[in-house]
Design a protein around this motif. Structure first.
Motif, short mmCIF file in Angstrom:
data_model
loop_
_atom_site.label_atom_id
_atom_site.label_comp_id
_atom_site.label_asym_id
_atom_site.label_seq_id
_atom_site.Cartn_x
_atom_site.Cartn_y
_atom_site.Cartn_z
N SER A 77 11.53 -7.06 22.11
CA SER A 77 11.82 -8.25 21.29
C SER A 77 12.83 -7.93 20.20
O SER A 77 13.85 -8.61 20.05
N VAL A 78 12.52 -6.90 19.41
CA VAL A 78 13.33 -6.58 18.24
C VAL A 78 14.71 -6.07 18.65
O VAL A 78 15.74 -6.49 18.08
N MET A 79 14.77 -5.17 19.65
CA MET A 79 16.06 -4.61 20.06
C MET A 79 16.97 -5.67 20.67
O MET A 79 18.19 -5.65 20.46
N ALA A 80 16.39 -6.61 21.42
CA ALA A 80 17.20 -7.69 22.01
C ALA A 80 17.79 -8.58 20.92
O ALA A 80 18.97 -8.97 20.98
N MET A 81 16.97 -8.91 19.93
CA MET A 81 17.46 -9.72 18.81
C MET A 81 18.60 -9.02 18.07
O MET A 81 19.65 -9.60 17.79
N LYS A 82 18.41 -7.72 17.78
CA LYS A 82 19.43 -6.97 17.05
C LYS A 82 20.73 -6.89 17.85
O LYS A 82 21.82 -7.04 17.29
N ALA A 83 20.60 -6.66 19.16
CA ALA A 83 21.80 -6.56 20.01
C ALA A 83 22.54 -7.88 20.08
O ALA A 83 23.78 -7.92 20.04
N ALA A 84 21.81 -8.99 20.16
CA ALA A 84 22.44 -10.31 20.21
C ALA A 84 23.18 -10.62 18.91
O ALA A 84 24.32 -11.11 18.92
N ILE A 85 22.53 -10.32 17.80
CA ILE A 85 23.14 -10.56 16.50
C ILE A 85 24.41 -9.73 16.33
O ILE A 85 25.43 -10.19 15.82
N LYS A 86 24.33 -8.47 16.81
CA LYS A 86 25.50 -7.58 16.72
C LYS A 86 26.67 -8.12 17.53
O LYS A 86 27.84 -7.93 17.16
N ARG A 87 26.37 -8.80 18.62
CA ARG A 87 27.41 -9.39 19.47
C ARG A 87 27.97 -10.69 18.88
O ARG A 87 28.89 -11.29 19.42
N GLY A 88 27.35 -11.16 17.78
CA GLY A 88 27.81 -12.38 17.15
C GLY A 88 27.27 -13.64 17.81
O GLY A 88 27.78 -14.74 17.59
N ILE A 89 26.23 -13.49 18.61
CA ILE A 89 25.62 -14.64 19.28
C ILE A 89 24.78 -15.41 18.27
O ILE A 89 23.98 -14.83 17.54
N LYS A 90 24.95 -16.72 18.26
CA LYS A 90 24.22 -17.55 17.30
C LYS A 90 22.82 -17.87 17.83
O LYS A 90 22.68 -18.46 18.91
N ILE A 91 21.82 -17.47 17.05
CA ILE A 91 20.43 -17.72 17.39
C ILE A 91 19.89 -18.74 16.39
O ILE A 91 20.02 -18.55 15.18
N PRO A 92 19.30 -19.84 16.85
CA PRO A 92 18.95 -20.22 18.22
C PRO A 92 19.97 -21.16 18.90
O PRO A 92 19.69 -21.64 19.98
N ASP A 93 21.11 -21.41 18.27
CA ASP A 93 22.05 -22.39 18.83
C ASP A 93 22.53 -22.00 20.23
O ASP A 93 22.61 -22.84 21.13
N GLU A 94 22.85 -20.71 20.40
CA GLU A 94 23.36 -20.24 21.69
C GLU A 94 22.33 -19.47 22.50
O GLU A 94 22.45 -19.36 23.73
N LEU A 95 21.33 -18.95 21.82
CA LEU A 95 20.33 -18.12 22.49
C LEU A 95 18.97 -18.31 21.84
O LEU A 95 18.83 -18.16 20.63
N ASN A 96 17.96 -18.68 22.66
CA ASN A 96 16.58 -18.81 22.18
C ASN A 96 15.80 -17.55 22.58
O ASN A 96 15.95 -17.05 23.70
N VAL A 97 15.00 -17.04 21.65
CA VAL A 97 14.27 -15.79 21.90
C VAL A 97 12.79 -15.97 21.55
O VAL A 97 12.45 -16.44 20.45
N ILE A 98 11.92 -15.58 22.48
CA ILE A 98 10.48 -15.51 22.24
C ILE A 98 10.02 -14.11 22.61
O ILE A 98 10.35 -13.60 23.69
N GLY A 99 9.27 -13.48 21.72
CA GLY A 99 8.78 -12.12 21.98
C GLY A 99 7.27 -12.07 22.01
O GLY A 99 6.59 -12.84 21.33
N PHE A 100 6.75 -11.16 22.82
CA PHE A 100 5.30 -10.95 22.87
C PHE A 100 4.96 -9.90 21.83
O PHE A 100 4.66 -8.75 22.15
N ALA A 101 5.00 -10.30 20.58
CA ALA A 101 4.72 -9.39 19.48
C ALA A 101 4.46 -10.21 18.23
O ALA A 101 4.91 -11.35 18.14
N ASP A 102 3.72 -9.62 17.31
CA ASP A 102 3.52 -10.35 16.06
C ASP A 102 3.32 -9.38 14.90
O ASP A 102 2.46 -9.58 14.05
N GLY A 103 4.11 -8.31 14.90
CA GLY A 103 4.07 -7.38 13.79
C GLY A 103 4.89 -7.90 12.63
O GLY A 103 5.48 -8.98 12.68
N VAL A 104 4.95 -7.10 11.58
CA VAL A 104 5.64 -7.53 10.37
C VAL A 104 7.14 -7.72 10.62
O VAL A 104 7.78 -8.57 9.99
N TRP A 105 7.73 -6.96 11.58
CA TRP A 105 9.16 -7.07 11.83
C TRP A 105 9.52 -8.44 12.41
O TRP A 105 10.64 -8.93 12.22
#
Length: 340
Positions: A254-282
């Motif tokens: 979850s976290v690495m995918a979000m970071k990689a997308a942001i680094k690519r300049g992809i707009k979240i959630p306008d261009e990419l929606n992300v749901i992760g199976f996690a609920d930690g503080v990060w």
């Protein structure tokens, strides 16, 4: 050094029977609350410490639960442990914790070490290596030696015992259906836990949701690994493909995918929606914050502890049938998904 008081000394000074003192200190319902409070406060003042060895020999029980968790750094397991400890303490039990560090050898060693009368039963989640090799002999041996086990989250159908799980399959179906309602048509599936039972169930839920909506599986946007190194390497080329959604089955993915997308300049959630199976503080601290499937860890721990203690305290011949309790998850929508 301050001398410790005995039950007889406390009883004499309070002018009550030794039996009353003993029951008050063990929080027995037979003793009134004012008397309990009076005895307990006086015992604390007099530095009274119970002789646990003698108590255990008499009752043939330690009133201690052994908890074995795979990874203490995982926020989910920490939350489950907090639920176990609270429920155990509320019912007068202590908790001894061991960390398997995902190792079969360490898991076996922990069970051997604690199975000598130190604990009355185990609550555990199976180590990654144990599930990978399918070696469950140590669990079966403990149960045959009348040491009950409650498994949570990662379980094995080969072991006949009580279990507490979350609705991994159904919650994955629900999460992916939610993304499809958001008009996502190319939803990537990401996992670093493909060798674990929970990872396989979540992946099956993803495939079921796609099939129900007549969407073909695209292997080019599927990354299923059992370690973070392979995942991180394969993730580098994911965004070269056309995707508008990501469903990640664990916190690292979850976290690495979000970071990689942001680094690519992809707009979240306008261009990419992300749901992760996690609920930690990060999940909450990411920018944007991550929409997650919350597993309700404390509730799982509470259920596991009470199931084990109910079995331990059942009268001989009246032990309950083994059961599997399913804890419902919750889709927590944050900023990484558009609003319906």
């Amino acid at each position: 050094m301050k001398q410790k008081a005995t039950l007889k000394q406390i009883a004499k000074e309070l002018n009550v029977s030794v039996s009353t003192v003993s029951k008050a200190l063990s929080n027995s319902p037979e003793i009134s609350e004012p008397t309990k409070k009076r005895v307990q406060e006086f015992a604390k003042l007099k530095n009274y410490k119970p002789n646990n060895v003698a108590v255990n020999l008499k009752s043939k029980r330690s009133r201690t639960i052994g908890v074995i968790i795979p990874n203490i750094l995982n926020p989910f397991f920490a939350k489950v442990f907090s639920g176990i400890e609270k429920a155990a303490n509320d019912r007068g039990y202590n908790v001894i914790t061991c960390i398997s560090n995902e190792s079969l050898e360490k898991e076996v060693h922990a069970m051997d070490m604690l199975s000598n009368g130190t604990i009355d039963g185990f609550i555990l989640s199976i180590a990654e290596e144990t599930q990978a090799v399918g070696d469950f002999k140590h669990f079966k041996e403990a149960i045959s030696d009348d040491i009950p086990i409650v498994m949570f989250d990662r379980i094995s159908d080969e072991v006949n015992c009580d279990k507490v799980i979350v609705d991994d399959f159904d919650s994955a179906v629900h999460a992916v259906n939610h993304m499809i309602k958001l008009k996502c048509k190319n939803i990537a599936l990401l996992s670093t836990i493909d060798n674990l039972s929970v990872g396989k169930l979540r992946a099956e839920g993803y495939y079921k949701a796609l099939a129900d909506n007549n969407i073909s599986v695209n292997d080019n946007i599927t990354i299923l690994t059992d370690n973070t190194e392979d995942f991180d390497e394969k993730l580098q080329t994911l965004f070269d493909k056309k995707i508008d959604g990501i469903f990640a089955l664990d916190e690292h993915a979850s976290v690495m995918a979000m970071k990689a997308a942001i680094k690519r300049g992809i707009k979240i959630p306008d261009e990419l929606n992300v749901i992760g199976f996690a609920d930690g503080v990060w999940s909450r601290r990411l920018t944007p914050s991550l929409s997650t499937v919350s597993q309700h860890g404390p509730e799982i721990g509470d259920a596991a502890a009470n199931m084990l203690i109910d079995r331990l305290e059942a009268k001989e011949g009246e032990e309950p049938e083994y059961q599997t309790k399913v804890i419902k998850t919750e889709l927590r929508q944050r900023d990484s998904t558009r609003k319906l």
